[in-house]
Motif scaffolding. Structure first.
Motif, short mmCIF file in Angstrom:
data_model
loop_
_atom_site.label_atom_id
_atom_site.label_comp_id
_atom_site.label_asym_id
_atom_site.label_seq_id
_atom_site.Cartn_x
_atom_site.Cartn_y
_atom_site.Cartn_z
N ASN A 94 1.45 -42.35 40.13
CA ASN A 94 0.30 -41.31 40.31
C ASN A 94 -0.39 -41.08 39.05
O ASN A 94 -1.59 -40.28 39.26
N GLN A 95 -0.22 -41.33 38.04
CA GLN A 95 -1.15 -41.07 36.61
C GLN A 95 -1.89 -42.34 36.18
O GLN A 95 -1.67 -43.46 36.41
N LEU A 96 -3.18 -41.70 35.75
CA LEU A 96 -4.26 -42.78 35.38
C LEU A 96 -4.14 -42.47 33.87
O LEU A 96 -4.08 -41.42 33.32
N PHE A 97 -4.38 -43.66 33.12
CA PHE A 97 -4.65 -43.68 31.70
C PHE A 97 -5.87 -44.56 31.27
O PHE A 97 -6.21 -45.55 31.90
N ILE A 98 -6.44 -43.94 30.14
CA ILE A 98 -7.28 -44.86 29.38
C ILE A 98 -6.66 -45.98 28.43
O ILE A 98 -6.03 -45.32 27.59
N SER A 99 -6.63 -47.12 28.95
CA SER A 99 -5.92 -48.04 27.87
C SER A 99 -6.42 -48.97 27.42
O SER A 99 -7.37 -49.58 27.83
N MET A 100 -5.74 -49.77 26.31
CA MET A 100 -5.98 -50.79 25.80
C MET A 100 -5.04 -51.85 26.01
O MET A 100 -3.64 -51.44 25.74
N ASN B 55 1.94 -65.90 22.87
CA ASN B 55 3.08 -66.16 23.55
C ASN B 55 4.10 -65.04 23.54
O ASN B 55 5.21 -65.18 23.15
N GLN B 56 3.46 -63.73 23.70
CA GLN B 56 4.55 -62.64 24.05
C GLN B 56 4.03 -61.89 25.27
O GLN B 56 2.62 -62.04 25.69
N ASN B 57 4.76 -60.83 25.60
CA ASN B 57 4.39 -59.99 26.77
C ASN B 57 3.28 -58.99 26.37
O ASN B 57 3.22 -58.74 25.16
N LYS B 58 2.61 -59.00 27.26
CA LYS B 58 1.34 -57.81 26.95
C LYS B 58 2.02 -56.38 26.99
O LYS B 58 2.88 -56.04 27.33
N ILE B 59 1.06 -55.65 25.97
CA ILE B 59 1.39 -54.18 25.39
C ILE B 59 0.33 -53.43 26.13
O ILE B 59 -0.75 -53.76 25.81
N THR B 60 0.64 -52.37 26.76
CA THR B 60 -0.52 -51.22 27.08
C THR B 60 -0.32 -50.10 26.03
O THR B 60 0.66 -49.26 26.13
N TYR B 61 -1.36 -49.87 25.40
CA TYR B 61 -1.47 -48.89 24.59
C TYR B 61 -2.37 -47.74 25.34
O TYR B 61 -3.50 -48.09 25.64
N THR C 26 -4.22 -38.93 32.12
CA THR C 26 -2.91 -38.57 31.71
C THR C 26 -3.08 -38.87 30.14
O THR C 26 -3.37 -40.21 29.82
N SER C 27 -2.56 -38.23 29.14
CA SER C 27 -2.39 -38.69 27.88
C SER C 27 -1.37 -39.65 27.64
O SER C 27 -0.24 -39.52 28.30
N GLY C 28 -1.57 -40.49 26.90
CA GLY C 28 -0.46 -41.45 26.56
C GLY C 28 0.69 -41.09 25.58
O GLY C 28 0.27 -40.03 24.88
N ASN C 29 1.59 -41.59 25.45
CA ASN C 29 2.65 -41.30 24.21
C ASN C 29 3.44 -42.32 23.95
O ASN C 29 4.53 -42.36 24.04
N ASN C 30 2.55 -43.29 23.39
CA ASN C 30 3.29 -44.54 22.94
C ASN C 30 2.13 -44.83 21.51
O ASN C 30 1.84 -45.79 21.36
N PRO C 31 2.68 -44.00 20.37
CA PRO C 31 2.02 -44.40 19.32
C PRO C 31 2.71 -45.75 18.69
O PRO C 31 3.67 -45.88 18.83
N LEU C 32 1.82 -46.43 17.99
CA LEU C 32 2.15 -47.84 17.61
C LEU C 32 1.15 -48.30 16.47
O LEU C 32 -0.08 -48.06 16.35
N VAL C 33 1.66 -49.36 15.63
CA VAL C 33 0.86 -50.00 14.60
C VAL C 33 1.47 -51.51 14.68
O VAL C 33 2.70 -51.56 15.39
N PHE C 34 0.49 -52.39 14.51
CA PHE C 34 1.02 -53.85 14.56
C PHE C 34 1.35 -54.49 13.18
O PHE C 34 0.50 -54.50 12.44
#
Length: 245
Positions: free
Chosen positions: A88-94, A100-106, A120-128
């Motif tokens: 039930n949560q909505l996110f602003i995502s990239m 040839n990899q699975n998609k990532i939702t940031y 809702t605030s995301g909680n998945n900090p990342l760099v590539f």
């Protein structure tokens, strides 16, 4: 590494039509041997928080398959914006699409105050890690105004910071100053991909930009025209006229 930031004029709430526009930009970028192409915040729907409940989807949405196919075929990474749903949560995502990899939702970790009523605030900090030279940190709009966000990127030794935004004509100058300061403070190459036209009740400012590691502006699009700006991090050159028909 060749990076394209795209400046689009979104069509309100019409994923299919915005997707067709994205494909055109990606195909143009492929012709310039781009490694990474980045679109503005919520690029596939426009910045329309009141429509998020209706439009929200996931990275497995079959409409994104065409982007994965382009990524796989041409070895290009593609970052697009969508509202996403988890229970039930909505996110602003990239949605981060890699060859040839699975998609990532940031999902946006630091929300603009009015967004907190819907998202809702995301909680998945990342760099590539793109190669042995480049570590790239994504940012979604208001995140660039939060020191915790760029400090995390610096701690992870990011060399490139890319902000996917909706920036209005009244707010763009302040964010340009902030992004220049981030580049200078952390010795990062910094990018901003913004809209033109109208979205979410805002008059969008364009002026998508790239700054060098001293915080100096390298190149900038205008405030009214759709286009893409392609920058080669090795040669430090703009590859061509940034505007595409």
């Amino acid at each position: 590494m060749r990076i394209s930031i795209v400046q689009t004029k979104p069509l309100k709430g019409t994923i299919d039509q915005n997707l067709r526009s994205h494909v055109k930009f990606i195909e143009a970028a492929v012709n310039k041997n781009v490694d990474l192409i980045v679109f503005p915040e919520l690029s596939l729907t426009g910045y329309e928080p009141e429509l998020a409940q209706e439009l929200a989807t996931t990275a497995s949405d079959s409409r994104l398959d065409v982007l994965q196919q382009l990524s796989d075929k041409h070895s290009i990474s593609i970052w697009v914006g969508l509202p996403t749903r988890n229970n039930n949560q909505l996110f602003i995502s990239m949605i981060i699409i890699q060859p040839n990899q699975n998609k990532i939702t940031y999902s946006k970790q630091y929300l603009f105050p009015p967004e907190r009523e819907i998202f809702t605030s995301g909680n998945n900090p990342l760099v590539f890690h793109f190669d042995n030279e480049h570590i790239v940190a994504p940012a979604i709009c208001f995140e660039l105004s939060n020191p915790e966000h760029h400090e995390y990127a610096a701690e992870q030794k990011a060399t490139i910071y890319i902000a996917s935004v909706l920036n209005s004509v009244t707010g763009v100058d302040a964010d340009i100053e902030k992004l220049s300061a981030i580049a200078k403070k952390y010795k990062m190459t910094v990018f901003m991909a913004n809209y033109v036209g109208q979205s979410g009740g805002y008059e969008c400012a364009g002026r998508s930009s790239v700054w060098d590691q001293q915080g100096q502006l390298i190149a900038q699009l205008d405030g009214v025209t759709e286009g893409q700006l392609i920058y080669d991090t090795k040669t430090t050159n703009i590859l061509s006229d940034p505007l595409f028909d």
